[in-house]
Design a protein around this motif. Structure first.
Motif, short mmCIF file in Angstrom:
data_model
loop_
_atom_site.label_atom_id
_atom_site.label_comp_id
_atom_site.label_asym_id
_atom_site.label_seq_id
_atom_site.Cartn_x
_atom_site.Cartn_y
_atom_site.Cartn_z
N GLY A 75 0.77 -1.24 0.00
CA GLY A 75 0.00 0.00 0.00
C GLY A 75 0.80 1.28 0.00
O GLY A 75 0.24 2.36 0.19
N ASN A 76 2.12 1.22 -0.24
CA ASN A 76 2.94 2.43 -0.18
C ASN A 76 2.92 3.17 -1.52
O ASN A 76 2.99 2.56 -2.58
N LYS A 77 2.85 4.49 -1.43
CA LYS A 77 2.82 5.34 -2.61
C LYS A 77 4.11 6.17 -2.65
O LYS A 77 4.42 6.88 -1.69
N LEU A 78 4.85 6.05 -3.75
CA LEU A 78 6.16 6.67 -3.89
C LEU A 78 6.08 7.76 -4.96
O LEU A 78 5.65 7.50 -6.10
N VAL A 79 6.47 8.98 -4.61
CA VAL A 79 6.27 10.13 -5.51
C VAL A 79 7.23 10.05 -6.69
O VAL A 79 8.45 9.92 -6.53
N HIS A 80 6.68 10.14 -7.87
CA HIS A 80 7.38 9.96 -9.14
C HIS A 80 8.54 10.93 -9.32
O HIS A 80 8.40 12.14 -9.15
N ASP A 81 9.71 10.38 -9.66
CA ASP A 81 10.91 11.16 -10.00
C ASP A 81 11.40 12.07 -8.88
O ASP A 81 12.13 13.03 -9.14
N ALA A 82 11.02 11.78 -7.65
CA ALA A 82 11.54 12.56 -6.52
C ALA A 82 12.81 11.91 -5.97
O ALA A 82 13.44 12.45 -5.07
N TRP A 83 13.19 10.76 -6.48
CA TRP A 83 14.35 10.01 -6.02
C TRP A 83 15.56 10.29 -6.89
O TRP A 83 15.46 10.85 -7.98
N ASP A 84 16.75 9.87 -6.41
CA ASP A 84 17.98 9.98 -7.20
C ASP A 84 18.23 8.73 -8.03
O ASP A 84 18.57 8.82 -9.21
N PHE A 85 18.10 7.55 -7.40
CA PHE A 85 18.46 6.29 -8.06
C PHE A 85 17.25 5.48 -8.51
O PHE A 85 17.31 4.79 -9.52
N GLY A 86 16.19 5.50 -7.74
CA GLY A 86 15.02 4.72 -8.08
C GLY A 86 14.01 4.71 -6.94
O GLY A 86 14.32 5.13 -5.82
N PRO A 87 12.80 4.23 -7.20
CA PRO A 87 11.78 4.24 -6.15
C PRO A 87 12.03 3.23 -5.04
O PRO A 87 11.73 3.49 -3.88
N VAL A 88 12.61 2.04 -5.39
CA VAL A 88 12.75 0.96 -4.41
C VAL A 88 14.06 0.23 -4.62
O VAL A 88 14.49 0.00 -5.75
N SER A 89 14.69 -0.15 -3.52
CA SER A 89 15.74 -1.16 -3.56
C SER A 89 15.53 -2.10 -2.39
O SER A 89 15.42 -1.66 -1.24
N SER A 90 15.45 -3.39 -2.68
CA SER A 90 15.31 -4.40 -1.63
C SER A 90 16.59 -5.21 -1.45
O SER A 90 16.57 -6.25 -0.79
N ALA A 91 17.67 -4.75 -2.07
CA ALA A 91 19.01 -5.31 -1.85
C ALA A 91 19.05 -6.83 -1.95
O ALA A 91 19.62 -7.52 -1.10
N ASP A 92 18.41 -7.36 -3.00
CA ASP A 92 18.44 -8.80 -3.28
C ASP A 92 17.84 -9.64 -2.15
O ASP A 92 18.27 -10.76 -1.90
N THR A 93 16.85 -9.10 -1.46
CA THR A 93 16.21 -9.88 -0.38
C THR A 93 14.70 -10.03 -0.62
O THR A 93 13.95 -10.27 0.31
N CYS A 94 14.27 -9.91 -1.88
CA CYS A 94 12.83 -9.96 -2.17
C CYS A 94 12.18 -11.26 -1.74
O CYS A 94 10.99 -11.29 -1.40
N GLU A 95 12.93 -12.36 -1.76
CA GLU A 95 12.32 -13.65 -1.40
C GLU A 95 11.87 -13.67 0.05
O GLU A 95 11.05 -14.52 0.43
N ASN A 96 12.35 -12.75 0.86
CA ASN A 96 11.95 -12.68 2.26
C ASN A 96 11.11 -11.45 2.58
O ASN A 96 11.01 -11.04 3.74
N ILE A 97 10.54 -10.86 1.55
CA ILE A 97 9.66 -9.71 1.73
C ILE A 97 8.29 -10.06 1.17
O ILE A 97 8.16 -10.45 0.00
N ASP A 98 7.28 -9.97 2.01
CA ASP A 98 5.90 -10.20 1.59
C ASP A 98 5.41 -8.92 0.94
O ASP A 98 4.91 -8.02 1.60
N TRP A 99 5.57 -8.86 -0.37
CA TRP A 99 5.27 -7.65 -1.14
C TRP A 99 3.78 -7.67 -1.48
O TRP A 99 3.34 -8.30 -2.43
N GLY A 100 2.99 -6.97 -0.69
CA GLY A 100 1.54 -7.01 -0.85
C GLY A 100 1.04 -6.07 -1.91
O GLY A 100 1.81 -5.40 -2.61
N PRO A 101 -0.27 -5.94 -2.05
CA PRO A 101 -0.87 -5.09 -3.07
C PRO A 101 -0.79 -3.61 -2.70
O PRO A 101 -0.58 -3.25 -1.54
#
Length: 532
Positions: free
Chosen positions: A481-507
């Motif tokens: 449910g998180n909303k990330l403001v477009h183009d307000a970042w330097d590198f990108g909206p999200v980094s999960s540092a190669d740990t996505c398999e242990n993150i319950d990425w919901g809707p």
């Protein structure tokens, strides 16, 4: 009834109400001020779990319908166990004569019990004649029947809050109801919480009774009430809450316009009277109310008495919390609030932290064993810091600064040495880092000693990465449910540092654009999957 339970919600706005058992005497507050933080209590008694405590104070509104109504909550069991009792919260203006039911997901009634002697108001509990076994991974509904059409309700609670215990979790697609005689509540409201609960005992338990062979629409009505089941207008529920404005759904014409749909009391006002918390927190509905007259405490102050209450004060320096159970509310602290070197714990609500001018290079609020609700942080390069256990931050607004020597973060876990950081809930907050030229990330959760993290329904702007996560150990993190403001970042909206398999990425995670009032104007793209 004044509003209708049949729109789909995001609710704790009304959060099943602010269970505000704050230490020390407190002046009576209007329900509008109380109804946002009502804490979840996973265990009501030893070896038993409930969504809320039977001693929770619930300043809920009164729902009034002109006909009997069944009111329920959908939930899921993550492990096998038994329901041994049911509860509901009775409004003081509701009559007696209630009964409760437990249903499986298909609408079969598994148990029904009448409440004997009821108190005038508050939580009512009835033990089941025999425990009912719940199976892991299956969905159920607990409901109660209000024969006089009057009930307590916290509107839109489930749109914002998703309560749970070690074994049970509530569905966001919630606020179930059905008019007439006691029957399976199939229709979904706008996420209203009708304050009905179960008492669950983990373990194998006793086999549940066979479901009633007849479907709920043919169940016998409550003996004390003679009713005719009346068709109700229904609205398609929104299963996944989103901050993007949704088109208004056409409402079917009700056969009996004089009998409005159930909706429970007027919406709770999480911010302050007359200012309902918007889709995402802003300065207008967080912080100390402008109308309050504050008593000034010059310089730094130490809260050293257990249960000490600081209400309506202006501390011009830093606040150090040394004692346990300290309560801060309706106050302004120009410096930081910290328990870094102490064993203190605190709650802070409806307060402003930070100077009116300038920028301080410190965390505004930290470090462990604290709950912050509806606070405004300003004039700091760091908003919140977690250096220990049990931190909950909700419904708050943070606007960060970033001078040349800063590494600004909105929320950061800092757990050096043997410090264990565990149990972070960061829910429904706004962090704006766009005015911090020297910065790290609005959400920076990468410490190697951090575990048990929930990040939900936040509006985030700025940073190197707007959402910077790295799971290290423990249960899967929950991110939705998180909303990330477009183009307000330097590198990108999200980094999960190669740990996505242990993150319950919901809707509900998405990149959006906003206006100057933090209202979402467009969804640029949905982030359906975790980003490494």
């Amino acid at each position: 009834m004044n509003g209708s339970p049949h729109r789909t919600l995001t609710a704790a706005a009304a959060a099943l109400v602010a269970l505000a058992a704050l230490a020390g005497p407190a002046p009576a507050l209007p329900a509008e001020r109380q109804a946002a933080a009502f804490p979840v209590t996973p265990r009501a008694a030893a070896q038993e779990e409930s969504f809320w405590s039977p001693t929770s104070v619930v300043p809920a509104k009164l729902g009034r319908d002109r006909r009997p109504v069944e009111l329920g909550m959908r939930f899921t069991a993550s492990r096998t166990g038994s329901v041994v009792a049911v509860r509901f919260y009775k409004h003081r203006r509701a009559a007696a004569g209630h009964s409760a039911s437990l249903w499986d997901g298909a609408g079969n009634r598994l148990a029904r019990v009448a409440f004997g002697t009821e108190t005038a108001s508050g939580w009512q509990e009835a033990r089941l004649p025999e425990p009912v076994t719940l199976r892991a991974g299956r969905s159920y509904v607990v409901s109660y029947h209000a024969p006089d059409g009057r009930y307590a309700v916290a509107r839109h609670y489930f749109r914002r809050y998703l309560p749970g215990t070690d074994s049970l979790s509530a569905s966001r697609w919630n606020g179930a109801f059905a008019y007439g005689a006691s029957a399976f509540p199939r229709t979904t409201s706008a996420g209203h919480n009708y304050l009905v609960d179960v008492v669950f005992r983990p373990g194998t338990g006793t086999p549940s009774p066979s479901p009633s062979p007849t479907r709920t629409r043919t169940q016998t009505p409550t003996p004390t009430v003679t009713t005719t089941v009346t068709p109700t207008a229904t609205v398609s529920p929104t299963r996944t809450p989103t901050s993007t404005p949704e088109p208004t759904k056409p409402q079917p014409t009700s056969p009996q316009p004089t009998s409005p749909q159930p909706t429970g009391p007027e919406p709770s006002t999480p911010g302050r009277p007359g200012c309902e918390l918007p889709a995402h927190p802003t300065p207008a509905c967080t912080g100390v109310p402008d109308s309050l007259r504050l008593s000034t405490i010059k310089g730094d102050f130490t809260a050293a008495k257990p249960g000490q209450v600081l209400d309506g004060v202006h501390i011009t320096g830093d606040l150090t919390v040394e004692a346990s159970g300290v309560v801060i509310r309706n106050s302004r602290i120009d410096g930081m609030i910290t328990n870094w070197k102490t064993g203190g714990s605190f709650t802070i609500t409806d307060s402003t932290v930070g100077p009116e001018k300038g920028c301080r290079i410190y965390p505004a609020v930290g470090e462990k064993n604290f709950t912050a609700t509806r606070i405004e942080v300003r004039g700091f390069d760091d908003g919140f810091r977690m250096s220990g256990r049990n931190v909950t931050i909700r419904d708050s607004y943070v606007n960060l600064c970033g001078p040349p020597t800063s590494h600004s973060d909105g929320i950061q876990a800092y757990c050096p040495g043997g410090i264990v950081c565990s149990g972070l809930v960061f829910d429904h907050n706004t962090i704006d880092q766009r005015e911090a030229p020297q910065h790290s990330d609005p959400v920076n959760l990468v410490d190697k000693n951090l575990s048990a993290v929930t990040v939900t329904d936040n509006l985030l702007a700025g940073g190197n990465y707007t959402l910077f996560l790295q799971w290290r150990s423990g249960p899967k993190w929950k991110v939705s449910g998180n909303k990330l403001v477009h183009d307000a970042w330097d590198f990108g909206p999200v980094s999960s540092a190669d740990t996505c398999e242990n993150i319950d990425w919901g809707p509900g995670n998405a990149v959006v654009t906003i206006d100057k009032h933090y209202r979402i104007t467009r969804t640029v793209r949905h982030l359906h999957d975790c980003v490494e």
